[in-house]
Design an enzyme around this catalytic site. Structure first.
Site, PDB file in Angstrom:
ATOM      1  N   PHE A 164      -3.660   2.411  -7.092  1.00 46.53           N
ATOM      2  CA  PHE A 164      -3.475   2.727  -8.514  1.00 46.53           C
ATOM      3  C   PHE A 164      -2.042   3.097  -8.856  1.00 46.53           C
ATOM      4  O   PHE A 164      -1.637   3.031 -10.009  1.00 46.53           O
ATOM      5  CB  PHE A 164      -4.431   3.858  -8.936  1.00 46.53           C
ATOM      6  CG  PHE A 164      -3.961   5.245  -8.558  1.00 46.53           C
ATOM      7  CD1 PHE A 164      -3.033   5.921  -9.346  1.00 46.53           C
ATOM      8  CD2 PHE A 164      -4.432   5.872  -7.408  1.00 46.53           C
ATOM      9  CE1 PHE A 164      -2.583   7.192  -8.988  1.00 46.53           C
ATOM     10  CE2 PHE A 164      -3.989   7.135  -7.045  1.00 46.53           C
ATOM     11  CZ  PHE A 164      -3.055   7.797  -7.841  1.00 46.53           C
ATOM     12  N   LYS A 188      -6.605  -8.242  -5.814  1.00 49.13           N
ATOM     13  CA  LYS A 188      -7.664  -7.302  -6.197  1.00 49.13           C
ATOM     14  C   LYS A 188      -6.961  -5.992  -6.527  1.00 49.13           C
ATOM     15  O   LYS A 188      -6.709  -5.172  -5.653  1.00 49.13           O
ATOM     16  CB  LYS A 188      -8.655  -7.147  -5.041  1.00 49.13           C
ATOM     17  CG  LYS A 188     -10.072  -6.765  -5.426  1.00 49.13           C
ATOM     18  CD  LYS A 188     -10.173  -5.471  -6.203  1.00 49.13           C
ATOM     19  CE  LYS A 188      -9.994  -4.246  -5.352  1.00 49.13           C
ATOM     20  NZ  LYS A 188      -9.836  -3.007  -6.159  1.00 49.13           N
ATOM     21  N   GLU A 191      -9.004  -0.703  -9.671  1.00 47.82           N
ATOM     22  CA  GLU A 191      -9.863  -0.728 -10.865  1.00 47.82           C
ATOM     23  C   GLU A 191      -9.461   0.341 -11.884  1.00 47.82           C
ATOM     24  O   GLU A 191      -9.907   0.333 -13.019  1.00 47.82           O
ATOM     25  CB  GLU A 191     -11.344  -0.566 -10.465  1.00 47.82           C
ATOM     26  CG  GLU A 191     -11.703   0.709  -9.720  1.00 47.82           C
ATOM     27  CD  GLU A 191     -11.428   0.680  -8.217  1.00 47.82           C
ATOM     28  OE1 GLU A 191     -10.460   0.020  -7.776  1.00 47.82           O
ATOM     29  OE2 GLU A 191     -12.189   1.344  -7.472  1.00 47.82           O
ATOM     30  N   SER A 241      -4.876   4.149   0.565  1.00 41.15           N
ATOM     31  CA  SER A 241      -5.003   5.353   1.386  1.00 41.15           C
ATOM     32  C   SER A 241      -5.313   4.988   2.840  1.00 41.15           C
ATOM     33  O   SER A 241      -5.832   3.902   3.121  1.00 41.15           O
ATOM     34  CB  SER A 241      -6.105   6.239   0.810  1.00 41.15           C
ATOM     35  OG  SER A 241      -7.325   5.534   0.828  1.00 41.15           O
ATOM     36  N   CYS A 296       3.770   7.053  -2.634  1.00 42.68           N
ATOM     37  CA  CYS A 296       3.639   7.125  -1.174  1.00 42.68           C
ATOM     38  C   CYS A 296       4.966   7.513  -0.535  1.00 42.68           C
ATOM     39  O   CYS A 296       5.015   7.840   0.634  1.00 42.68           O
ATOM     40  CB  CYS A 296       3.158   5.802  -0.618  1.00 42.68           C
ATOM     41  SG  CYS A 296       4.346   4.509  -0.869  1.00 42.68           S
ATOM     42  N   GLU A 398      -2.296  14.549   2.835  1.00 39.57           N
ATOM     43  CA  GLU A 398      -1.550  13.982   1.713  1.00 39.57           C
ATOM     44  C   GLU A 398      -2.187  14.516   0.434  1.00 39.57           C
ATOM     45  O   GLU A 398      -3.357  14.241   0.154  1.00 39.57           O
ATOM     46  CB  GLU A 398      -1.641  12.457   1.740  1.00 39.57           C
ATOM     47  CG  GLU A 398      -0.916  11.809   0.576  1.00 39.57           C
ATOM     48  CD  GLU A 398      -1.053  10.290   0.549  1.00 39.57           C
ATOM     49  OE1 GLU A 398      -2.184   9.781   0.634  1.00 39.57           O
ATOM     50  OE2 GLU A 398      -0.017   9.611   0.425  1.00 39.57           O
TER      51      GLU A 398
HETATM   52  P1  NAD Z   1      -7.376   3.721  -2.309  1.00 39.83           P
HETATM   53  O1  NAD Z   1      -7.309   3.528  -0.835  1.00 39.83           O
HETATM   54  O2  NAD Z   1      -8.440   4.574  -2.860  1.00 39.83           O
HETATM   55  O3  NAD Z   1      -7.552   2.291  -3.028  1.00 39.83           O
HETATM   56  C1  NAD Z   1      -6.690   1.226  -2.750  1.00 39.83           C
HETATM   57  C2  NAD Z   1      -7.407  -0.086  -3.033  1.00 39.83           C
HETATM   58  O4  NAD Z   1      -8.521  -0.229  -2.156  1.00 39.83           O
HETATM   59  C3  NAD Z   1      -7.966  -0.188  -4.451  1.00 39.83           C
HETATM   60  O5  NAD Z   1      -7.774  -1.517  -4.886  1.00 39.83           O
HETATM   61  C4  NAD Z   1      -9.435   0.131  -4.260  1.00 39.83           C
HETATM   62  O6  NAD Z   1     -10.249  -0.522  -5.203  1.00 39.83           O
HETATM   63  C5  NAD Z   1      -9.725  -0.393  -2.877  1.00 39.83           C
HETATM   64  N1  NAD Z   1     -10.746   0.391  -2.160  1.00 39.83           N
HETATM   65  C6  NAD Z   1     -11.018   1.722  -2.305  1.00 39.83           C
HETATM   66  N2  NAD Z   1     -11.987   2.084  -1.444  1.00 39.83           N
HETATM   67  C7  NAD Z   1     -12.315   0.976  -0.743  1.00 39.83           C
HETATM   68  C8  NAD Z   1     -13.241   0.726   0.312  1.00 39.83           C
HETATM   69  N3  NAD Z   1     -14.013   1.681   0.814  1.00 39.83           N
HETATM   70  N4  NAD Z   1     -13.316  -0.521   0.792  1.00 39.83           N
HETATM   71  C9  NAD Z   1     -12.532  -1.505   0.311  1.00 39.83           C
HETATM   72  N5  NAD Z   1     -11.646  -1.314  -0.674  1.00 39.83           N
HETATM   73  C10 NAD Z   1     -11.536  -0.096  -1.195  1.00 39.83           C
HETATM   74  O7  NAD Z   1      -5.921   4.219  -2.763  1.00 39.83           O
HETATM   75  P2  NAD Z   1      -5.453   4.710  -4.218  1.00 39.83           P
HETATM   76  O8  NAD Z   1      -6.027   6.040  -4.483  1.00 39.83           O
HETATM   77  O9  NAD Z   1      -5.609   3.628  -5.207  1.00 39.83           O
HETATM   78  O10 NAD Z   1      -3.875   4.846  -3.965  1.00 39.83           O
HETATM   79  C11 NAD Z   1      -3.270   6.012  -3.459  1.00 39.83           C
HETATM   80  C12 NAD Z   1      -3.031   5.896  -1.976  1.00 39.83           C
HETATM   81  O11 NAD Z   1      -2.225   4.752  -1.712  1.00 39.83           O
HETATM   82  C13 NAD Z   1      -2.255   7.067  -1.393  1.00 39.83           C
HETATM   83  O12 NAD Z   1      -2.816   7.409  -0.159  1.00 39.83           O
HETATM   84  C14 NAD Z   1      -0.856   6.499  -1.207  1.00 39.83           C
HETATM   85  O13 NAD Z   1      -0.079   7.109  -0.213  1.00 39.83           O
HETATM   86  C15 NAD Z   1      -1.159   5.100  -0.848  1.00 39.83           C
HETATM   87  N6  NAD Z   1      -0.016   4.238  -1.061  1.00 39.83           N
HETATM   88  C16 NAD Z   1       0.665   3.816   0.024  1.00 39.83           C
HETATM   89  C17 NAD Z   1       1.777   3.014  -0.128  1.00 39.83           C
HETATM   90  C18 NAD Z   1       2.546   2.541   1.058  1.00 39.83           C
HETATM   91  O14 NAD Z   1       3.391   1.703   0.879  1.00 39.83           O
HETATM   92  N7  NAD Z   1       2.290   3.006   2.264  1.00 39.83           N
HETATM   93  C19 NAD Z   1       2.194   2.647  -1.415  1.00 39.83           C
HETATM   94  C20 NAD Z   1       1.468   3.101  -2.515  1.00 39.83           C
HETATM   95  C21 NAD Z   1       0.355   3.888  -2.311  1.00 39.83           C
END
Ligand code: NAD
Length: 511
Positions: A164, A188, A191, A241, A296, A398
């Site tokens: 997000f 994808k 959402e 994450s 991140c 985090e």
């Molecule tokens: P998230 O892991 O909840 O979601 C990321 C994506 O995965 C979304 O598109 C979501 O719909 C999908 N998703 C969620 N749960 C899932 C599951 N069980 N199975 C399959 N797909 C699933 O992350 P978020 O809350 O959207 O973003 C924040 C996180 O992203 C933080 O931990 C941040 O550090 C990390 N992040 C990392 C970087 C990097 O470059 N390392 C960059 C930006 C964000």
């Protein structure tokens, strides 16, 4: 109906949609009856809905990408680059529309959204050079009368799953290079922030990208699981994450896919006793509280070497943190907007509580900010903890919010040991005037991206982005040169054109 026509029929402003569709095979698609609300975090209520893909829509997106693959893969890289050039121009033309959508759905300030989009567009610039990047390698006379060359061929259908917090930039880390390398793509997006992706899909289409080469699949876990299992999808790029990154890496590799999965972070800034403290304070304020800490690469821990530097730093950061301008992202002049949703705001506030219980000193409490109680939005002020120790969850986890923890150590070696003991290894930085200390730090630290007096060392598009340890699963980093490797397969071809003389059978290994 095109997206623009759909918009004309809505009463919304900012080119918004009431219902955010998929974008499959060159057009917006609304199918099925499963929706999620999309909120404006500054208002704290729903502003539109996003459709969620079921299995059949996910399969439709995969088929569209598969059908478009042969022609796109056979399109010369120069032609693919021309489309990227046009796409870049269109992104710049519509930048304000895209940035307003980002700010509205995510909550970050419009200035911050502009920065995100600019950094995203850098990756389109880099992808425009794909002809040079795909040239391959050639050895004349590798053996007697034999020439050998290596080709970089496209992988096939590629999927990107994005978080997000960067609705435009993180997708732009992935698809421009994937497309330029001759792959077709299914994005994808999160959402929670679905609109920017649809805008970008429209612009790619306007730039001349053939239908089906780039598709947007709105959805959640269900859509991702179809992508992981589908044999047509050859590679997965994930950013999000760590628990989900690990699961996607394991699931994707089990299905024989190439996977890069970037996860969470806890980024430490070391402040040495000789640091230029004025600059360090400014840098830390922006790096800890910018985008409300939902980055991140956000600095969430300041490791102060010696009490003198810690005592000065906390006073100066506390004064400024109390005065940050907080408000709706679209209102000009704010430093920080709202957090992404109610649950996340509660989670961050919960860490403020647990830090206090664990014995850290909460010098600035973001829960005191008036907007937190007077507004329906998901606002939380900036917070500052001193005397944080490694046994506390506010150090281990985090938090992903506007919370800066100060840890006091005695030496640079102790600072390095502290950082290396953390599970994450995304980014880090050091503030110092001592070149030898900076060099020791950069050489030895177990972290993928290092800043020296640079608080957010996000590499430019011609380098690659990635953390170590639990911040990245896979071998190749995102964007830059690693993206060329990730989105291509190497093939080595050896040829001989025999003349009139017959080459006799050889039974030992050819040498
Ligand atoms: P998230 O892991 O909840 O979601 C990321 C994506 O995965 C979304 O598109 C979501 O719909 C999908 N998703 C969620 N749960 C899932 C599951 N069980 N199975 C399959 N797909 C699933 O992350 P978020 O809350 O959207 O973003 C924040 C996180 O992203 C933080 O931990 C941040 O550090 C990390 N992040 C990392 C970087 C990097 O470059 N390392 C960059 C930006 C964000």
């Amino acid at each position: 109906m095109t997206l623009s026509e759909a918009e004309d029929k809505t009463e919304s402003h900012h080119h918004q949609l009431v219902l955010v569709p998929h974008f499959i095979a060159g057009e917006p698609l609304v199918s099925g009856d499963c929706y999620l609300p999309v909120e404006d975090p500054a208002l704290g209520h729903e502003i539109r809905k996003v459709i969620l893909a079921d299995r059949s829509v996910s399969e439709r997106a995969i088929m569209a990408a598969q059908d478009a693959l042969p022609a796109w893969r056979a399109t010369p890289p120069a032609k693919r680059a021309q489309i990227m050039f046009r796409f870049k121009q269109l992104l710049e033309r519509d930048a304000e529309i895209i940035c307003s959508l980002i700010s509205e759905e995510h909550g970050k300030t419009i200035e911050d959204a502009r920065g995100e989009l600019k950094r995203g567009i850098e990756n389109v610039d880099y992808a425009c050079g794909v002809q040079e990047l795909l040239k391959g390698e050639y050895s004349h006379d590798a053996g007697p009368g034999i020439d050998t060359w290596s080709n970089l061929q496209s992988v096939g259908v590629v999927a990107g799953i994005t978080p997000f917090n960067f609705p435009a930039m993180v997708p732009l880390w992935m698809f421009p290079m994937a497309l330029a390398c001759g792959n077709t793509f299914i994005l994808k997006p999160s959402e929670q922030v679905p609109s920017a992706s649809i805008r970008m899909a429209e612009l790619l289409h306007e730039a001349g990208l053939p239908a089906g080469v780039f598709n947007v699949l709105q959805g959640d876990r269900e859509a991702v699981e179809v992508l992981i299992a589908a044999p047509e999808v050859k590679a997965l790029s994930f950013v999000g994450s760590t628990p989900v990154a690990r699961a996607i890496y394991e699931g994707g590799t089990r299905h024989g896919k190439r996977v890069q999965a970037l996860g969470g972070a806890k980024n430490h800034a070391v402040v040495m006793p000789d640091a230029d403290i004025d600059n360090a304070v400014e840098a830390l304020l922006g790096a800890a509280y910018g985008s409300a800490g939902e980055r991140c690469m956000a600095i969430s821990v300041a490791v102060c070497v010696g009490d003198a530097v810690a005592d000065e730093l906390i006073v100066r950061i506390a004064d400024r943190a109390r005065d940050l301008r907080i408000g709706p992202g679209l209102q000009p002049g704010n430093d920080m907007g709202a957090l992404i949703n109610r649950g996340h705001r509660e989670r961050v506030a919960g860490y403020l509580e647990s830090g206090v219980v664990d014995g850290a000193e909460l010098l600035v409490d973001g829960r005191d900010h008036p907007l937190g109680t007077e507004s329906e939005g998901y606002f939380l002020g900036a917070s500052l903890f001193d005397r944080v120790t490694p046994d506390m969850s506010i150090w281990q986890d985090e938090i992903f919010g506007p919370v800066l923890c100060v840890v006091r150590v005695e030496s640079l070696d102790a600072a390095i040991a502290l950082i290396d003991s953390h599970a994450y290894g995304n980014g880090t930085c050091i503030f110092t005037r001592d070149g030898a200390a900076a060099r020791q730090f950069a050489d030895s630290i177990e972290v993928g991206m290092v800043g020296i007096n640079v608080p957010l060392p996000v590499p430019v598009a011609s380098h690659s982005f990635g953390g170590w340890k639990s911040s990245l699963f896979g071998d190749l980093h995102a964007y830059g040169p690693d993206a060329v490797r990730f989105y291509t397969r190497r093939k080595a071809i050896s040829q001989r054109w025999p003349g009139s003389a017959v080459v006799s059978a050889q039974f030992s290994f050819p040498s």
